[in-house]
Design an enzyme around this catalytic site. Structure first.
Site, PDB file in Angstrom:
ATOM      1  N   LYS A  48       0.855  -1.198   0.000  1.00 44.87           N
ATOM      2  CA  LYS A  48       0.000   0.000   0.000  1.00 44.87           C
ATOM      3  C   LYS A  48       0.887   1.243   0.000  1.00 44.87           C
ATOM      4  O   LYS A  48       1.814   1.362   0.802  1.00 44.87           O
ATOM      5  CB  LYS A  48      -0.909   0.019   1.232  1.00 44.87           C
ATOM      6  CG  LYS A  48      -1.850   1.231   1.247  1.00 44.87           C
ATOM      7  CD  LYS A  48      -2.872   1.119   2.376  1.00 44.87           C
ATOM      8  CE  LYS A  48      -2.346   1.632   3.682  1.00 44.87           C
ATOM      9  NZ  LYS A  48      -2.271   3.100   3.791  1.00 44.87           N
ATOM     10  N   ASP A  75      -3.530   4.338  -1.691  1.00 47.06           N
ATOM     11  CA  ASP A  75      -4.417   4.814  -0.617  1.00 47.06           C
ATOM     12  C   ASP A  75      -4.412   6.341  -0.621  1.00 47.06           C
ATOM     13  O   ASP A  75      -3.704   6.975   0.143  1.00 47.06           O
ATOM     14  CB  ASP A  75      -3.919   4.241   0.712  1.00 47.06           C
ATOM     15  CG  ASP A  75      -4.765   4.701   1.890  1.00 47.06           C
ATOM     16  OD1 ASP A  75      -5.912   5.118   1.670  1.00 47.06           O
ATOM     17  OD2 ASP A  75      -4.262   4.610   3.035  1.00 47.06           O
ATOM     18  N   LYS A  77      -7.388   8.192  -0.572  1.00 47.15           N
ATOM     19  CA  LYS A  77      -8.580   8.667   0.135  1.00 47.15           C
ATOM     20  C   LYS A  77      -9.154   9.936  -0.485  1.00 47.15           C
ATOM     21  O   LYS A  77      -9.251  10.986   0.150  1.00 47.15           O
ATOM     22  CB  LYS A  77      -8.279   8.891   1.619  1.00 47.15           C
ATOM     23  CG  LYS A  77      -7.950   7.619   2.377  1.00 47.15           C
ATOM     24  CD  LYS A  77      -7.893   7.854   3.870  1.00 47.15           C
ATOM     25  CE  LYS A  77      -7.562   6.591   4.642  1.00 47.15           C
ATOM     26  NZ  LYS A  77      -6.170   6.147   4.481  1.00 47.15           N
ATOM     27  N   ASP A  80     -13.851  14.990  -3.026  1.00 47.33           N
ATOM     28  CA  ASP A  80     -13.949  16.322  -3.636  1.00 47.33           C
ATOM     29  C   ASP A  80     -15.288  16.367  -4.368  1.00 47.33           C
ATOM     30  O   ASP A  80     -16.102  15.437  -4.245  1.00 47.33           O
ATOM     31  CB  ASP A  80     -12.759  16.516  -4.613  1.00 47.33           C
ATOM     32  CG  ASP A  80     -12.387  17.987  -4.823  1.00 47.33           C
ATOM     33  OD1 ASP A  80     -13.320  18.822  -4.952  1.00 47.33           O
ATOM     34  OD2 ASP A  80     -11.194  18.293  -4.865  1.00 47.33           O
ATOM     35  N   THR A 130     -10.158   3.995  11.314  1.00 42.24           N
ATOM     36  CA  THR A 130      -9.940   3.118  12.472  1.00 42.24           C
ATOM     37  C   THR A 130      -9.319   3.848  13.671  1.00 42.24           C
ATOM     38  O   THR A 130      -9.223   3.282  14.752  1.00 42.24           O
ATOM     39  CB  THR A 130      -9.042   1.922  12.083  1.00 42.24           C
ATOM     40  OG1 THR A 130      -7.852   2.445  11.468  1.00 42.24           O
ATOM     41  CG2 THR A 130      -9.738   1.000  11.114  1.00 42.24           C
ATOM     42  N   ARG A 222       3.015  -0.265  10.549  1.00 42.24           N
ATOM     43  CA  ARG A 222       4.098  -0.197  11.539  1.00 42.24           C
ATOM     44  C   ARG A 222       4.543  -1.528  12.129  1.00 42.24           C
ATOM     45  O   ARG A 222       5.751  -1.717  12.334  1.00 42.24           O
ATOM     46  CB  ARG A 222       3.726   0.823  12.627  1.00 42.24           C
ATOM     47  CG  ARG A 222       3.794   2.253  12.102  1.00 42.24           C
ATOM     48  CD  ARG A 222       3.063   3.248  12.983  1.00 42.24           C
ATOM     49  NE  ARG A 222       1.618   3.103  12.877  1.00 42.24           N
ATOM     50  CZ  ARG A 222       0.736   3.894  13.462  1.00 42.24           C
ATOM     51  NH1 ARG A 222       1.162   4.901  14.208  1.00 42.24           N
ATOM     52  NH2 ARG A 222      -0.561   3.715  13.299  1.00 42.24           N
TER      53      ARG A 222
END
Ligand SMILES: O=C(O)c1cc(=O)[nH]c(=O)n1[C@@H]1O[C@H](COP(=O)(O)O)[C@@H](O)[C@H]1O
Length: 247
Positions: A48, A75, A77, A80, A130, A222
């Site tokens: 990603k 990714d 996101k 608009d 999340t 991470r």
């Protein structure tokens, strides 16, 4: 190894179990990302690229990864006015990525579906981040309610609009599967192997529990890229996913 993989191939939902794990390359430069990808080797099949890397030259990495036989989740996101989203998605659909995120607002989702027409790009609608809990929604101006109910409302809208899949937290996956059809994908970030710090994530599950809840793909950043041995960390999560998928 380089493969002559065509950019126009169809992307079936996670037939190769290794595609269930999507590794988040939240890394500041393409050079450092290449080094992490090399270290992970064949323990990583789906990557990603989000804000941090995309705006640091990461778009060039999309084609490189695809040419190496990997899949890519862009990714970005998007959110608009409809025309801007539609034309933006049309441009992005030529980059070779498998997934692209937009926020799960009806206008935005409809525009994204129109913009990807004729390409193999799949659109994922991000329902409720999340890192949010019920209190964060109130702070953002939403009437008191539960994150899970808002996720459910947005999943229903995503289904009606014909989006390819949604992004939600793993604890909501089972309920969302009842709202979505079998064909629509459920992608869950906020994944933490047991003992791993949550950081800013508030709605989390372990890899095994996310698979049991019905997630199609797990996004992990991470816990892998911040590990001393990213390959071993990725392999351990992959092994947990495989065992849970067979159970
Ligand atoms: O769209 C996403 O991928 C996403 C949606 C969401 O609700 N929560 C979420 O954490 N993500 C992304 O998933 C990744 C999670 O990273 P880690 O928390 O480091 O595992 C990050 O790159 C986030 O941008």
């Amino acid at each position: 190894m380089r493969s002559a993989m065509s950019l126009s191939v169809d992307h079936p939902p996670a037939k190769d179990i290794r595609h269930k794990l999507i590794i988040g390359l939240d890394i500041p430069s393409v050079e450092e990302a290449r080094s992490v990808i090399r270290r992970i080797g064949d323990a990583g099949a789906f990557y990603k690229i989000g804000y941090q890397l995309a705006y640091a030259g990461g778009f060039d990495l999309v084609r490189e990864l695809v040419d190496d036989g990997k899949k890519v989740f862009l990714d970005l996101k998007l959110h608009d006015i409809g025309n801007t989203v539609e034309e933006g998605v049309r441009s992005i659909s030529r980059l070779g990525a498998t997934f692209l995120t937009v926020h799960a607002y009806p206008q935005t989702m409809r525009a994204a579906v129109a913009g990807k027409a004729g390409s193999s790009l799949k659109i994922l609608a991000v329902t409720v981040l999340t890192s949010y809990d019920d209190q964060d929604l109130i702070e953002a101006g939403y009437a008191a309610g539960s994150t899970a109910d808002l996720v459910a409302k947005r999943a229903g809208q995503a289904r009606e609009i014909g989006i390819d899949g949604i992004v939600c937290a793993a604890p909501e996956a089972r309920r969302m599967r009842g709202i979505l059809g079998r064909e629509q994908l459920i992608v869950t970030p906020g994944i933490r192997p047991s003992g791993s710090p949550a950081g800013d994530q508030k709605r989390i599950l372990t890899p095994a529990d996310a698979i049991h809840a019905g997630a199609d793909h797990l996004v992990v950043g991470r816990p892998i890229i911040g590990a001393t041995d990213p390959r071993a960390a990725a392999q351990a999560i992959m092994d947990e996913i495989s065992a849970a998928s067979e159970a």
